[in-house]
Design a protein around this motif. Structure first.
Motif, PDB file in Angstrom:
ATOM      1  N   PRO A  44       0.914  -1.282  -0.078  1.00 31.75           N
ATOM      2  CA  PRO A  44      -0.019   0.022  -0.035  1.00 31.75           C
ATOM      3  C   PRO A  44       1.067   1.226   0.081  1.00 31.75           C
ATOM      4  O   PRO A  44       1.889   1.367   0.740  1.00 31.75           O
ATOM      5  CB  PRO A  44      -0.854  -0.121   1.323  1.00 31.75           C
ATOM      6  CG  PRO A  44      -0.770  -1.391   1.594  1.00 31.75           C
ATOM      7  CD  PRO A  44       0.572  -2.170   1.311  1.00 31.75           C
ATOM      8  N   VAL A  45       0.330   2.179  -0.844  1.00 27.81           N
ATOM      9  CA  VAL A  45       1.142   3.570  -0.593  1.00 27.81           C
ATOM     10  C   VAL A  45       1.082   4.256   0.713  1.00 27.81           C
ATOM     11  O   VAL A  45       1.869   4.859   1.325  1.00 27.81           O
ATOM     12  CB  VAL A  45       0.581   4.388  -1.786  1.00 27.81           C
ATOM     13  CG1 VAL A  45       1.130   5.790  -1.646  1.00 27.81           C
ATOM     14  CG2 VAL A  45       0.611   3.802  -3.192  1.00 27.81           C
ATOM     15  N   ILE A  46      -0.360   4.116   1.185  1.00 23.62           N
ATOM     16  CA  ILE A  46      -0.674   4.835   2.414  1.00 23.62           C
ATOM     17  C   ILE A  46      -1.402   3.757   3.191  1.00 23.62           C
ATOM     18  O   ILE A  46      -2.549   3.503   2.916  1.00 23.62           O
ATOM     19  CB  ILE A  46      -1.418   6.130   2.201  1.00 23.62           C
ATOM     20  CG1 ILE A  46      -1.827   6.714   3.529  1.00 23.62           C
ATOM     21  CG2 ILE A  46      -2.501   5.851   1.234  1.00 23.62           C
ATOM     22  CD1 ILE A  46      -2.404   8.361   3.528  1.00 23.62           C
ATOM     23  N   SER A  79       3.017   5.255   7.960  1.00 22.72           N
ATOM     24  CA  SER A  79       3.274   6.418   7.446  1.00 22.72           C
ATOM     25  C   SER A  79       2.953   6.305   5.975  1.00 22.72           C
ATOM     26  O   SER A  79       3.362   5.162   5.398  1.00 22.72           O
ATOM     27  CB  SER A  79       4.718   6.909   7.815  1.00 22.72           C
ATOM     28  OG  SER A  79       4.815   6.925   9.258  1.00 22.72           O
ATOM     29  N   ILE A  80       2.985   7.355   5.311  1.00 24.20           N
ATOM     30  CA  ILE A  80       2.407   7.362   3.979  1.00 24.20           C
ATOM     31  C   ILE A  80       4.089   7.157   3.369  1.00 24.20           C
ATOM     32  O   ILE A  80       4.906   7.784   3.709  1.00 24.20           O
ATOM     33  CB  ILE A  80       1.843   8.816   3.368  1.00 24.20           C
ATOM     34  CG1 ILE A  80       1.679   8.513   1.813  1.00 24.20           C
ATOM     35  CG2 ILE A  80       2.926   9.843   3.644  1.00 24.20           C
ATOM     36  CD1 ILE A  80       0.673   9.715   1.381  1.00 24.20           C
ATOM     37  N   ASN A  87       2.561   6.873  -5.320  1.00 22.30           N
ATOM     38  CA  ASN A  87       2.357   8.145  -4.372  1.00 22.30           C
ATOM     39  C   ASN A  87       2.355   9.472  -5.560  1.00 22.30           C
ATOM     40  O   ASN A  87       3.282   9.615  -5.891  1.00 22.30           O
ATOM     41  CB  ASN A  87       3.353   8.203  -3.486  1.00 22.30           C
ATOM     42  CG  ASN A  87       3.358   9.735  -2.763  1.00 22.30           C
ATOM     43  OD1 ASN A  87       1.956   9.928  -2.150  1.00 22.30           O
ATOM     44  ND2 ASN A  87       4.288  10.365  -2.771  1.00 22.30           N
ATOM     45  N   MET A  88       1.222   9.784  -5.641  1.00 17.90           N
ATOM     46  CA  MET A  88       1.195  10.944  -6.596  1.00 17.90           C
ATOM     47  C   MET A  88       0.280  12.057  -6.295  1.00 17.90           C
ATOM     48  O   MET A  88      -0.351  12.916  -6.841  1.00 17.90           O
ATOM     49  CB  MET A  88       0.496  10.311  -7.968  1.00 17.90           C
ATOM     50  CG  MET A  88       1.125   9.162  -8.622  1.00 17.90           C
ATOM     51  SD  MET A  88      -0.102   8.597  -9.924  1.00 17.90           S
ATOM     52  CE  MET A  88       0.636   6.856 -10.264  1.00 17.90           C
ATOM     53  N   GLY A  89       0.344  12.414  -4.825  1.00 16.71           N
ATOM     54  CA  GLY A  89      -0.412  13.195  -4.167  1.00 16.71           C
ATOM     55  C   GLY A  89       0.089  14.799  -4.104  1.00 16.71           C
ATOM     56  O   GLY A  89      -0.210  15.609  -4.895  1.00 16.71           O
ATOM     57  N   HIS A  90       0.793  15.070  -2.883  1.00 20.99           N
ATOM     58  CA  HIS A  90       1.461  16.337  -2.911  1.00 20.99           C
ATOM     59  C   HIS A  90       2.571  16.582  -3.300  1.00 20.99           C
ATOM     60  O   HIS A  90       3.258  15.751  -3.912  1.00 20.99           O
ATOM     61  CB  HIS A  90       1.156  16.666  -1.154  1.00 20.99           C
ATOM     62  CG  HIS A  90      -0.005  16.538  -0.820  1.00 20.99           C
ATOM     63  ND1 HIS A  90      -1.109  17.757  -0.994  1.00 20.99           N
ATOM     64  CD2 HIS A  90      -0.836  15.810   0.091  1.00 20.99           C
ATOM     65  CE1 HIS A  90      -2.253  17.473  -0.388  1.00 20.99           C
ATOM     66  NE2 HIS A  90      -2.054  16.429   0.459  1.00 20.99           N
ATOM     67  N   GLU A 433      -8.682   5.058   0.970  1.00 14.01           N
ATOM     68  CA  GLU A 433      -9.001   3.921   2.139  1.00 14.01           C
ATOM     69  C   GLU A 433      -8.605   2.511   1.489  1.00 14.01           C
ATOM     70  O   GLU A 433      -7.720   1.892   2.368  1.00 14.01           O
ATOM     71  CB  GLU A 433     -10.421   3.781   2.109  1.00 14.01           C
ATOM     72  CG  GLU A 433     -11.281   4.878   2.889  1.00 14.01           C
ATOM     73  CD  GLU A 433     -12.954   4.730   2.588  1.00 14.01           C
ATOM     74  OE1 GLU A 433     -13.317   3.963   1.979  1.00 14.01           O
ATOM     75  OE2 GLU A 433     -13.219   5.741   3.535  1.00 14.01           O
ATOM     76  N   SER A 434      -8.356   2.527   0.188  1.00  8.14           N
ATOM     77  CA  SER A 434      -7.712   1.232  -0.306  1.00  8.14           C
ATOM     78  C   SER A 434      -6.210   1.258  -0.128  1.00  8.14           C
ATOM     79  O   SER A 434      -5.542  -0.008  -0.164  1.00  8.14           O
ATOM     80  CB  SER A 434      -7.845   0.956  -1.856  1.00  8.14           C
ATOM     81  OG  SER A 434      -7.159   2.025  -2.573  1.00  8.14           O
ATOM     82  N   GLY A 435      -5.477   2.488  -0.393  1.00  5.96           N
ATOM     83  CA  GLY A 435      -4.213   2.415  -0.121  1.00  5.96           C
ATOM     84  C   GLY A 435      -3.468   2.068  -1.379  1.00  5.96           C
ATOM     85  O   GLY A 435      -2.204   2.174  -1.429  1.00  5.96           O
ATOM     86  N   LYS A 436      -4.096   1.716  -2.497  1.00  5.22           N
ATOM     87  CA  LYS A 436      -3.585   1.415  -3.821  1.00  5.22           C
ATOM     88  C   LYS A 436      -2.803   2.597  -4.484  1.00  5.22           C
ATOM     89  O   LYS A 436      -1.836   2.280  -4.824  1.00  5.22           O
ATOM     90  CB  LYS A 436      -4.458   0.777  -4.659  1.00  5.22           C
ATOM     91  CG  LYS A 436      -5.067  -0.690  -4.145  1.00  5.22           C
ATOM     92  CD  LYS A 436      -6.081  -0.873  -5.041  1.00  5.22           C
ATOM     93  CE  LYS A 436      -6.539  -2.463  -4.565  1.00  5.22           C
ATOM     94  NZ  LYS A 436      -7.757  -2.847  -5.607  1.00  5.22           N
ATOM     95  N   PHE A 437      -3.355   3.623  -4.499  1.00  5.50           N
ATOM     96  CA  PHE A 437      -2.751   4.915  -4.909  1.00  5.50           C
ATOM     97  C   PHE A 437      -3.088   6.010  -4.030  1.00  5.50           C
ATOM     98  O   PHE A 437      -3.972   6.105  -3.158  1.00  5.50           O
ATOM     99  CB  PHE A 437      -3.446   5.200  -6.356  1.00  5.50           C
ATOM    100  CG  PHE A 437      -3.372   4.402  -7.473  1.00  5.50           C
ATOM    101  CD1 PHE A 437      -2.232   4.404  -8.338  1.00  5.50           C
ATOM    102  CD2 PHE A 437      -4.102   3.147  -7.629  1.00  5.50           C
ATOM    103  CE1 PHE A 437      -1.809   3.758  -9.292  1.00  5.50           C
ATOM    104  CE2 PHE A 437      -3.950   2.309  -8.638  1.00  5.50           C
ATOM    105  CZ  PHE A 437      -2.608   2.540  -9.437  1.00  5.50           C
TER     106      PHE A 437
END
Length: 479
Positions: A44-46, A79-80, A87-90, A433-437
């Motif tokens: 998981p990413v997160i 942790s993330i 991981n493509m968020g911030h 919630e899935s943590g996949k992305f």
């Protein structure tokens, strides 16, 4: 929490053999983590939990007898994972491991750099790094700069310098009743607004100029905004250019802003926290044409330049401006109060006890050469364009606008009831919630868009394709 005999606690704290053993274990743990998180897409990413659950977990851990090695592993696992290709968020750097190792040196030596003798090596290295970046910007040898803890502090410091230089009286020493103002794009990062409020400018003194259809500051509106401010009795001291904006990744026209600043004799600052990293790229440097005319420029190393947070360069075209902002006496720190030494950085920054941030950047450049930043920026911008093309080629997605930077906004548009905002918000929630992305969301013109910032050089086209497929699956099961 482990208990030790009170008479032996300090001996245990500084036991070098224990440090050696724990350190070796931690490096192995981190190396295994990096290997797994960068190669195992099923990881998981997160590991998302709700805030109250997470707080309760750590309360229990704090009261337990868990070993510190287990604590380290649990922190990592809970942790993330910014090194994860999905991981493509911030806008957060994927730190080069060598820079993280240098951070261990900084933390153990704990050399505050405000005074030369407390940061002998790091002050010298900081000058090398800031001179290097100033030259890339196109500043002359008369430029000067320093590193500071993040873009927020850098932008605030630059605006304080603009007040020192362009306000009609000496605010630093005498205060002011003058109504001061700044001009900035309505798409600027919130820290500009915050900095202006800290300075006491208030709502009226923060003049947010409309943007054009490309979400760049509308140059045609600048003159109108400036004239309107003057008619209200405001004294405009600065104009700020975004390179690039946070929501859309749009670059303001810095050449036009420079001309405007010169015409009206006001300060020109470039908030390049994210996008001014293209100063290292031959392919994309044209996006910041005109930056060499700025009075000050902020660039975050902890965004696209592979350095752990926080690590920001603030560069001044005129070295005098770097020193005059915080002119004050501190007899116990400096023998001379009025001289201007590059090696006493506390004379120029908010921080006195500033950690050795320069050595983190230096370690990357020494290990991999000055081309490493260019290669990273070029790759991230290329991936954004690849992703945008994928979105354009599909009928179930809508690309908000062709990206200039590595920020891509889009949304899923196949909805039975037409409520795209709720649909895309739910998609983002399910992904989290899935943590996949890990992606985020933003609202533009009252429309909610999914937002990716492609920060990881290990992210592949396949990762992007599978993100779209995952969104498609979520959307279809949401109807």
């Amino acid at each position: 929490m482990q208990k030790l005999e009170s008479t032996s606690i300090l001996n245990h704290v500084y036991d070098t053999q224990k440090f050696r053993k724990t350190g070796h274990e931690l490096i192995d743990t981190l190396a295994n983590y990096l290997e797994d998180v960068t190669t195992n897409k099923d990881q998981p990413v997160i590991p998302y939990t709700n805030p109250e659950e997470e707080l309760e977990y750590w309360k229990q851990d704090f009261a337990s007898n868990s070993d510190i090695s287990d604590v380290f592993k649990n922190i990592i696992n809970r942790s993330i994972h910014v090194h994860h290709p999905r991981n493509m968020g911030h806008q957060v750097a994927v730190p080069a491991p060598i820079s993280a190792l240098t951070g261990l040196i900084s933390d153990l030596l704990s050399n505050g750099t405000g005074v030369y003798e407390m940061g002998i090596a790091s002050n010298a290295i900081e000058k090398i790094i800031t001179d290097f970046v100033s030259k890339k910007i196109g500043f002359t040898s008369n430029a000067s700069g320093f590193l500071t803890s993040g873009g927020t502090l850098a932008n605030l410091t630059a605006l304080l310098a603009s007040r020192k230089t362009k306000a009609p009286n000496d605010v630093w020493n005498n205060g002011t009743n003058e109504k001061l103002a700044i001009l900035v794009s309505e798409e600027a990062h919130y820290c500009i607004d915050r900095a202006a409020r800290i300075m006491g400018l208030g709502d009226e003194g923060i003049i947010k100029v409309p943007v054009n259809e490309y979400y760049k500051i509308d140059i045609k509106e600048l003159e109108h905004s400036f004239s309107l401010a003057q008619s209200k009795g405001l004294h405009v001291i600065a104009v700020i250019g975004c390179a690039c904006s946070t929501a859309t990744g749009s670059y303001d026209n810095l050449k036009e802003l420079a001309n405007f600043a010169t015409k009206h004799d006001i300060w020109f600052h470039v908030d390049g926290a994210h996008g001014a990293a293209v100063v290292f790229s031959n392919q994309y440097k044209h996006l910041i044409n005109g930056i060499e005319h700025a009075d000050s420029v902020a660039i975050d190393f902890h965004k696209m330049l592979m350095t752990p947070a926080l690590n920001t360069a603030l560069l001044f075209k005129n070295a005098d401006d770097a020193y005059s902002t915080f002119a004050q006496k501190a007899q116990y720190l400096w023998e001379s109060q009025n001289t201007r030494e590059w090696y006493n950085s506390g004379k120029r920054t908010f921080e006195c006890t500033k950690f050795m941030m320069s050595i983190k950047v230096y370690s990357i450049l020494k290990t991999y050469g000055t081309e490493v930043f260019e290669e990273n920026v070029d790759h991230l911008y290329k991936m954004a364009r690849v992703f945008a093309k994928m979105l354009e080629d599909r009928t179930d997605f809508e690309l908000f606008m062709t990206p200039e930077a590595n920020i891509v906004n889009f949304r899923y548009i196949q909805s039975e009831n037409g409520d795209l905002n709720t649909l895309n918000s739910n998609i983002r929630k399910r992904l989290l919630e899935s943590g996949k992305f890990y992606i985020v969301q933003t609202t533009i013109n009252d429309n909610l868009y999914l937002r990716t910032t492609l920060m990881n050089p290990l992210t592949t086209e396949q990762d992007l394709l599978e993100l779209l497929e995952e969104i498609n699956i979520i959307a279809l099961t949401s109807h």
